[in-house]
Design a protein around this motif. Sequence first.
Motif, PDB file in Angstrom:
ATOM      1  N   TYR A 130       0.717  -1.275  -0.008  1.00 13.67           N
ATOM      2  CA  TYR A 130      -0.161  -0.092  -0.146  1.00 13.67           C
ATOM      3  C   TYR A 130       0.944   1.253  -0.074  1.00 13.67           C
ATOM      4  N   LEU A 131       1.160   1.895  -1.147  1.00 11.85           N
ATOM      5  CA  LEU A 131       1.906   2.821  -1.228  1.00 11.85           C
ATOM      6  C   LEU A 131       3.412   2.442  -0.567  1.00 11.85           C
ATOM      7  N   ASP A 132       3.789   3.353   0.302  1.00 12.76           N
ATOM      8  CA  ASP A 132       5.002   3.031   0.895  1.00 12.76           C
ATOM      9  C   ASP A 132       4.951   2.203   2.120  1.00 12.76           C
ATOM     10  N   ASP A 133       3.616   1.786   2.463  1.00 10.86           N
ATOM     11  CA  ASP A 133       3.381   0.954   3.499  1.00 10.86           C
ATOM     12  C   ASP A 133       3.390  -0.355   3.147  1.00 10.86           C
ATOM     13  N   VAL A 134       3.132  -1.351   4.224  1.00 11.12           N
ATOM     14  CA  VAL A 134       2.982  -2.919   4.207  1.00 11.12           C
ATOM     15  C   VAL A 134       1.737  -2.888   5.167  1.00 11.12           C
ATOM     16  N   LEU A 135       0.588  -3.479   4.736  1.00 13.03           N
ATOM     17  CA  LEU A 135      -0.405  -3.845   5.385  1.00 13.03           C
ATOM     18  C   LEU A 135      -0.690  -5.509   5.744  1.00 13.03           C
ATOM     19  N   LEU A 136      -1.168  -5.780   6.974  1.00 13.37           N
ATOM     20  CA  LEU A 136      -1.105  -7.209   7.084  1.00 13.37           C
ATOM     21  C   LEU A 136      -2.747  -7.438   6.838  1.00 13.37           C
ATOM     22  N   LEU A 137      -2.777  -8.519   6.196  1.00 17.68           N
ATOM     23  CA  LEU A 137      -4.185  -8.978   5.750  1.00 17.68           C
ATOM     24  C   LEU A 137      -4.963  -9.871   6.996  1.00 17.68           C
ATOM     25  N   GLU A 138      -5.984  -9.445   7.331  1.00 14.97           N
ATOM     26  CA  GLU A 138      -6.784 -10.456   8.359  1.00 14.97           C
ATOM     27  C   GLU A 138      -8.106 -10.793   8.067  1.00 14.97           C
ATOM     28  N   VAL A 139      -8.230 -12.184   7.752  1.00 11.13           N
ATOM     29  CA  VAL A 139      -9.675 -12.484   7.145  1.00 11.13           C
ATOM     30  C   VAL A 139     -10.315 -12.998   8.275  1.00 11.13           C
ATOM     31  N   ALA A 140     -11.465 -12.544   8.751  1.00 10.47           N
ATOM     32  CA  ALA A 140     -12.447 -13.067   9.756  1.00 10.47           C
ATOM     33  C   ALA A 140     -13.505 -13.557   9.148  1.00 10.47           C
ATOM     34  N   PRO A 141     -13.850 -14.672   9.389  1.00 12.14           N
ATOM     35  CA  PRO A 141     -15.267 -15.293   8.818  1.00 12.14           C
ATOM     36  C   PRO A 141     -16.409 -14.450   9.340  1.00 12.14           C
ATOM     37  N   ALA A 142     -17.425 -14.473   8.528  1.00 12.12           N
ATOM     38  CA  ALA A 142     -18.537 -13.167   8.558  1.00 12.12           C
ATOM     39  C   ALA A 142     -19.318 -13.780   9.751  1.00 12.12           C
ATOM     40  N   ARG A 143     -19.701 -15.055  10.040  1.00 13.09           N
ATOM     41  CA  ARG A 143     -20.590 -15.780  11.125  1.00 13.09           C
ATOM     42  C   ARG A 143     -21.855 -14.728  11.240  1.00 13.09           C
ATOM     43  N   GLY A 144     -22.509 -14.686   9.885  1.00 16.31           N
ATOM     44  CA  GLY A 144     -23.633 -13.751   9.894  1.00 16.31           C
ATOM     45  C   GLY A 144     -23.615 -12.486   9.781  1.00 16.31           C
ATOM     46  N   ARG A 145     -22.258 -11.954   9.895  1.00 18.47           N
ATOM     47  CA  ARG A 145     -22.274 -10.520   9.617  1.00 18.47           C
ATOM     48  C   ARG A 145     -22.061 -10.017   8.128  1.00 18.47           C
ATOM     49  N   ARG A 146     -22.215  -8.987   7.858  1.00 21.14           N
ATOM     50  CA  ARG A 146     -22.027  -8.508   6.271  1.00 21.14           C
ATOM     51  C   ARG A 146     -20.744  -8.443   5.724  1.00 21.14           C
ATOM     52  N   ALA A 147     -20.372  -8.709   4.884  1.00 23.30           N
ATOM     53  CA  ALA A 147     -18.927  -8.586   4.117  1.00 23.30           C
ATOM     54  C   ALA A 147     -18.602  -7.153   4.310  1.00 23.30           C
TER      55      ALA A 147
END
Length: 217
Positions: free
Chosen positions: A56-73
């Motif tokens: 992300y531009l000059d940064d690094v992001l760490l991706l966290e994938v959480a299951p929705a468990r009924g919540r919206r995407a």
Amino acid sequence: MTLRVGPSGVRLTVPPRASARQIDSFLRASESWVAEQRRRLAPAPPPLRDGDRLAYLDDVLLLEVAPARGRRAAAGREGSRLTVTAPAGDDPGRLVEGWYRREAARVIAPRAQAAAAALGGQAGRIAIRDPRSRWGSCSSTGTLSFSWRLLLAPETVLDYVVAHEACHLRRPDHSPAFWALVADAFPAHAGARAWLRENGARLHRGPAWRWEGLSPS
Ligand SMILES: [Zn+2]
């Protein structure tokens, strides 16, 4: 002269009398064709997963994938963490790309307006797209379009492309006068252009492109 692109590399066949200059200009003219062929031959990038690092531009992001468990995407950034809430069966990569596209609109629009204003002009609409072989464009009505993938490049590269397109509001060509405008508006343009020539095709591998082929650490 003929060029072939295969899985093992690029093969150039040259008649015996071709000069180094002819070979050089042939290769330069073929650059985007070669990049396109290589992209077609490359296997699809691996799907994004929890724990991936993202450019992300000059940064690094760490991706966290959480299951929705009924919540919206959803996808949202907090500090250096990009959290994606994905319903079962939903591709986190699609949600990540949606987030980058929204970010691109937010980050690029004010820069484009500022760059246009600095040149004494005004940009029309700012559009975010995903073109195959260009990073930005300027329409005859003053709409400036940019690839969301510029967020996967260093910030100076994004700023160069923004300046380049803003200069097209003044001159819609690539004449020496246009390049003089660019040099004025963005003195570091040569470095940014070299970066795009070298790495541009890899931005199509997606937000984790920088770490592709590296073992996780
Ligand atoms: Zn241009």
